[in-house]
Every structure is written in C-alpha cells, then in structure tokens.
Design an enzyme around this catalytic site. Structure first.
Site, short mmCIF file in Angstrom:
data_model
loop_
_atom_site.label_atom_id
_atom_site.label_comp_id
_atom_site.label_asym_id
_atom_site.label_seq_id
_atom_site.Cartn_x
_atom_site.Cartn_y
_atom_site.Cartn_z
N HIS A 272 -72.40 86.64 5.00
CA HIS A 272 -72.92 87.71 6.00
C HIS A 272 -74.23 88.10 5.64
O HIS A 272 -74.71 88.27 4.55
CB HIS A 272 -71.99 89.08 5.82
CG HIS A 272 -71.99 89.82 7.03
ND1 HIS A 272 -73.13 90.79 7.48
CD2 HIS A 272 -71.44 89.88 8.34
CE1 HIS A 272 -72.97 91.33 8.39
NE2 HIS A 272 -71.79 90.88 8.95
N ASP A 329 -64.75 87.59 10.73
CA ASP A 329 -63.90 86.34 11.42
C ASP A 329 -63.18 85.47 10.62
O ASP A 329 -62.29 84.68 11.33
CB ASP A 329 -65.24 85.59 12.03
CG ASP A 329 -66.11 86.23 12.96
OD1 ASP A 329 -67.32 86.42 12.42
OD2 ASP A 329 -65.60 86.38 14.05
C1 SDX Z 1 -70.72 87.86 12.54
O1 SDX Z 1 -74.65 90.64 11.93
C2 SDX Z 1 -73.60 90.88 11.93
O2 SDX Z 1 -73.02 92.21 11.76
C3 SDX Z 1 -72.67 90.07 12.50
C4 SDX Z 1 -70.95 90.27 12.53
C5 SDX Z 1 -70.79 91.56 13.30
O3 SDX Z 1 -69.85 92.14 13.37
O4 SDX Z 1 -71.61 91.76 14.46
O5 SDX Z 1 -70.71 90.70 11.20
C6 SDX Z 1 -70.24 89.14 12.81
O6 SDX Z 1 -71.47 87.26 13.26
C7 SDX Z 1 -70.05 87.59 10.96
C8 SDX Z 1 -70.63 86.18 10.59
C9 SDX Z 1 -69.85 84.93 11.22
N1 SDX Z 1 -70.46 83.69 11.15
C10 SDX Z 1 -69.87 82.70 10.35
O7 SDX Z 1 -69.05 83.15 9.58
C11 SDX Z 1 -70.73 81.57 10.10
C12 SDX Z 1 -70.67 81.02 8.65
N2 SDX Z 1 -71.55 81.93 7.98
C13 SDX Z 1 -72.96 81.51 7.73
O8 SDX Z 1 -73.55 80.54 8.90
C14 SDX Z 1 -73.84 82.53 7.21
O9 SDX Z 1 -73.41 82.97 6.00
C15 SDX Z 1 -74.28 83.68 8.21
C16 SDX Z 1 -75.09 83.06 9.42
C17 SDX Z 1 -73.21 84.61 8.28
C18 SDX Z 1 -75.54 84.58 7.37
O10 SDX Z 1 -76.59 83.62 7.32
P1 SDX Z 1 -77.63 84.14 6.12
O11 SDX Z 1 -77.50 85.54 5.61
O12 SDX Z 1 -78.85 83.71 7.03
O13 SDX Z 1 -77.75 83.25 5.17
P2 SDX Z 1 -78.43 81.53 4.85
O14 SDX Z 1 -77.95 81.12 6.20
O15 SDX Z 1 -79.83 82.23 4.75
O16 SDX Z 1 -77.65 80.92 3.80
C19 SDX Z 1 -78.15 81.61 2.49
C20 SDX Z 1 -77.33 80.39 1.36
C21 SDX Z 1 -77.73 78.95 1.94
O17 SDX Z 1 -77.96 78.23 0.70
P3 SDX Z 1 -79.24 77.96 -0.01
O18 SDX Z 1 -80.23 77.30 1.17
O19 SDX Z 1 -79.53 79.19 -0.67
O20 SDX Z 1 -78.85 76.66 -0.96
O21 SDX Z 1 -76.03 80.35 1.63
C22 SDX Z 1 -75.60 79.17 2.11
C23 SDX Z 1 -76.72 78.78 2.88
O22 SDX Z 1 -76.44 77.19 2.93
N3 SDX Z 1 -74.53 79.74 3.01
C24 SDX Z 1 -73.21 79.05 3.10
C25 SDX Z 1 -72.60 79.87 4.08
N4 SDX Z 1 -73.28 80.75 4.58
C26 SDX Z 1 -74.31 80.84 3.80
N5 SDX Z 1 -72.93 77.87 2.70
C27 SDX Z 1 -71.60 77.58 3.01
N6 SDX Z 1 -70.82 78.06 3.85
C28 SDX Z 1 -71.20 79.38 4.48
N7 SDX Z 1 -70.42 80.01 5.44
#
Ligand code: SDX
Length: 393
Positions: A272, A329
């Site tokens: 998140h 989710d």
């Molecule tokens: C919602 O904003 C809100 O409030 C949203 C929400 C709401 O109520 O409106 O809460 C609802 O959208 C919840 C999120 C639902 N999405 C997912 O579950 C999709 C999977 N999650 C990710 O795509 C991700 O965690 C996000 C999009 C939720 C957050 O992305 P960030 O904070 O921009 O994190 P990032 O993409 O910069 O990742 C940081 C690191 C990366 O690794 P490195 O580059 O440091 O090596 O964490 C890793 C990413 O690869 N990473 C994950 C991951 N999420 C981040 N690795 C594996 N699985 C994941 N889910």
C-alpha cells in the site's frame, strides 16, 4: 533547476491536499472516518449510516437516519428511458465501463442535479448525492443482468440497502433470491470499509474533475474509470485470479512468493502506498472471511492459500523490508466470491462502497471555493530548436 515546481505551486492555493473527511496514519495502521475509528464503525454501524457520516460529517440522529434511508430507498429505480442504454453495450462490455457511462448519463436524466453551475449543484447536492448512493446499485445490478441476458429486477421497498442490491442482482421474476443475513451483513461490511480512503487515485481524480466546475455525476464517473485500474480497485479481482492460478498449478504458494520476489509477478492484495504496517481494513475483513465461510459452511481452498501467503510473506524479508502486508483487497475478493458475486463485478462493488467518499470529496472541494487544479511539470524535453524543412530532414 529550471521548470522544477513544488506540488503546492503546481496546485496553487486550491486546498487540494486539505480535507476533514478521512484520517490515515500509515505507520500505525489507523483509519478514521470523520474522527471515528474504522474498527468502531465496522463494529457498530452499517453502510448507509457510514455514508451519511462520511458525506455530512456527523453521525445521524434517529430521525435523520430514517429520513436519509427513505430518501435512498425512494431513489432506487432509474428512469425507464435508461434501460435502452443497456441495449447499446456488447455483452462483453466490462461492468465498470457501463457503470462509468451510466453514472455520467444520470446527469442527463436529472439535469436539475447536474447543471455545472457550482452554486446550483451545491443547492441540489442532497438530492444528487442520495440519487447516486441509491442508483449506483441499480445500474450495477442491471449491468450484470444485461451481460447475462437476464430480465431487469426492480427494487423492493421493504429491503435494506444491501438486500435490495442482492435482490436486483439475483432474484428472478418468478421467485425471489433467498437472502442470508450473513451474506447481507458481509456485503454491508465490505461497502462500509470502502466508503472513503483519503486522497487515493480515484478520489483524487474526482477532486481534479470537480475542480473544473464539473457536476457530481461527471466527477464520480471519472472516479470509476480511475478505480478500474488493476493497481487500484481492480486488485480485488486480481487477488482471486491469483489465488485461482496458484490453486490450479498445485503450488501451495511457495513458488508464487518466490516469483513475486524476483519481480516476475506481484502479490496482488499486498502493499500500500500509505499503510506501511498493516491495512486495518484487511484485518477486519480477514476476521469476517472466517465468519462468512463458517456461516455458509464453505471450505474454499482459496482461503487456505490466502492464509498461507499471508503467513509466508510475514516471515519473508523481501516483503517485511518493503512493508508489504495485506491490503483491503486481499480478503474482500475472497468474501465476494464466497457470497456468490461474479468476478467481473468485484471492482463495481468497490465503486458502490467508495461512492460516499467520492461524493464527500466533491462536496468539500465545491464548498471550499478551490481554484481549478493545474499541476505544473518538470520539463525534460528538447530545448528550443529551429524548424527543419522536409527536404532537409
Ligand atoms: C487500493 O491509495 C489507496 O488508499 C488505495 C486503496 C483505497 O482504499 O483507495 O487502499 C485501495 O488500491 C489498495 C492497493 C490495491 N493494489 C494491489 O493490491 C496491487 C498490488 N500492490 C502493488 O502494486 C503496490 O503495492 C501498490 C500499487 C499498492 C503500492 O505501490 P507503491 O507504494 O508505489 O510501491 P512500489 O510499486 O513503489 O513498490 C515498492 C517495492 C518495489 O520493489 P523494489 O523496486 O523496491 O525492489 O515493493 C515492491 C515493488 O516491486 N512491491 C511488491 C508489491 N507491491 C510493491 N512486490 C510484490 N508484490 C506486491 N504487491
């Protein structure tokens, strides 16, 4: 550095970052609607009351809640002319496409509520808000019925908000869907937990569109489009598809976790942007999942896989070091599947739940007199250069 502007300069004094609706402390896993902890709202309230609180800022007194519920009930049907619109969509149209289009079109059927004259739209806000809260269910259910070639089912005056939605989704002209309290309560809890969440992607979209003076229907229609993305509201569908794929492959989650750590895939429902400890909504839904499965006597292997993924991720440094924990989710999708909602309706359920938050943010921005949002940029393109004639290229 030339062209570098700060967020505030870009937005100017639009107040786009100031709000009194929802408070989140990502480090401590705190979420409050108008100051009330989400745990206490989940324990004591319901979606209609939470919608009133989110939009109007105070818990309603008994007569206020009664009148609000009646206003929502009265608005459950849509203009008969809107039924024809469904005939124009191919059956493969995603329900989020239909929802976004129909919500914007509602403004054409109720033009007095969608004038794009800011003061008039504020004067008619209560009717517009109740219309959207009520009719978003009807449009959602009708999109499901249309896609499956089923007759539209009209709402019933005696049913609660969620019961009426399930009735419009699953009843038939010749017999009513059998409502289970556990199913109705689980859906109400999911709507309630999604009601608002600060300046997430879709809510910020609603505020951006509203800042241009657009009416409430057009603004929430844009919010639906933003929510559809798999990184945002589309994640609940993606979680169930992920669990189904893991189950089909015979993996117990171990292989999948390793793939997520290499970046080959993502653990959908984890991580998140704000919560860096845990998402309090996931905690509440995780407990609700157990209750729903026990009540419906369901023994779904997907829940077992979900539990295993959560346990493994909590013990794995890759996830712990990146503060990756289950978000809202992760469990909502499993519960929606258990209560019989079709996969392509999961993000629509999220949209129904988030409607009060979008409406509250539109109202807050409209009342603030904020200027149009106009973010600036950090220009990284070519510096000035002379035009080159075709023969010289
Ligand atoms: C919602 O904003 C809100 O409030 C949203 C929400 C709401 O109520 O409106 O809460 C609802 O959208 C919840 C999120 C639902 N999405 C997912 O579950 C999709 C999977 N999650 C990710 O795509 C991700 O965690 C996000 C999009 C939720 C957050 O992305 P960030 O904070 O921009 O994190 P990032 O993409 O910069 O990742 C940081 C690191 C990366 O690794 P490195 O580059 O440091 O090596 O964490 C890793 C990413 O690869 N990473 C994950 C991951 N999420 C981040 N690795 C594996 N699985 C994941 N889910």
């Amino acid at each position: 550095q030339s062209g570098v502007v700060t967020y505030d300069e870009g937005y100017g004094n639009t107040g786009s970052c100031e709000s009194k609706i929802t408070f989140i402390d990502g480090e401590k896993g705190i979420l409050r609607y108008r100051g009330y902890p989400i745990e206490e709202i989940a324990e004591n309230s319901n979606f209609v009351e939470a919608a009133y609180l989110t939009i109007y800022g105070e818990l309603p007194k008994a007569d206020e809640l009664r009148n609000y519920s009646r206003r929502i009930l009265r608005g459950a049907s849509i203009h008969e002319g809107m039924k024809n619109l469904f005939n124009g969509f191919p059956t493969n149209a995603h329900p989020m496409v239909i929802l976004s289009a129909l919500l914007n079109t509602l403004g054409s059927y109720y033009p007095e509520l969608a004038t794009n004259d800011r003061q008039k739209d504020l004067d008619n806000f209560d009717d517009a808000a109740a219309t959207l809260i009520s009719k978003v269910r009807t449009v959602a259910a009708m999109s499901y019925r249309m896609k499956h070639g089923l007759p539209f089912i009209y709402p019933k005056p005696k049913l609660s908000y969620c019961a009426n939605f399930l009735h419009m989704m699953f009843s038939e002209p010749y017999n009513d869907y059998v409502l289970h309290d556990d199913v109705v309560n689980a859906l109400d809890l999911i709507f309630l937990l999604h009601a608002d969440h600060e300046q997430n992607c879709s809510t910020s979209t609603v505020r951006m569109v509203a800042s241009g003076g657009a009416n409430l229907f057009a603004s929430v229609s844009a919010g639906v489009c933003a929510l559809w993305g798999p990184l945002h509201g589309g994640a609940n569908m993606a979680v169930v598809k992920m669990l189904q794929d893991i189950h089909a492959s015979g993996d117990d989650g171990t292989d999948f976790i390793e793939k997520a750590k290499t970046g080959e895939t993502r653990l959908m429902g984890f991580g998140h942007r704000v919560y860096k400890n845990y998402d309090p909504r996931a905690k509440i839904l995780g407990e609700a999942a157990e209750r729903v499965f026990a009540a419906l006597n369901i023994n779904d292997p997907l829940l077992d896989i979900a539990r295993r993924l959560e346990t493994k991720a909590r013990e794995d440094d890759y996830f712990v070091s990146r503060n990756l924990y289950p978000n809202v989710d992760f469990y909502s999708g499993i519960i929606l599947q258990a209560i019989g909602l079709p996969l392509d309706m999961f993000t629509v359920i999220f949209a129904i739940g988030r409607m009060p938050g979008w409406i509250a943010n539109w109202k807050e921005l409209a009342e603030s007199g904020a200027r149009i949002h106009r973010p600036r940029q950090i220009y990284q393109g070519s510096t000035q250069r002379p035009y080159v004639k075709m023969e010289a290229r």
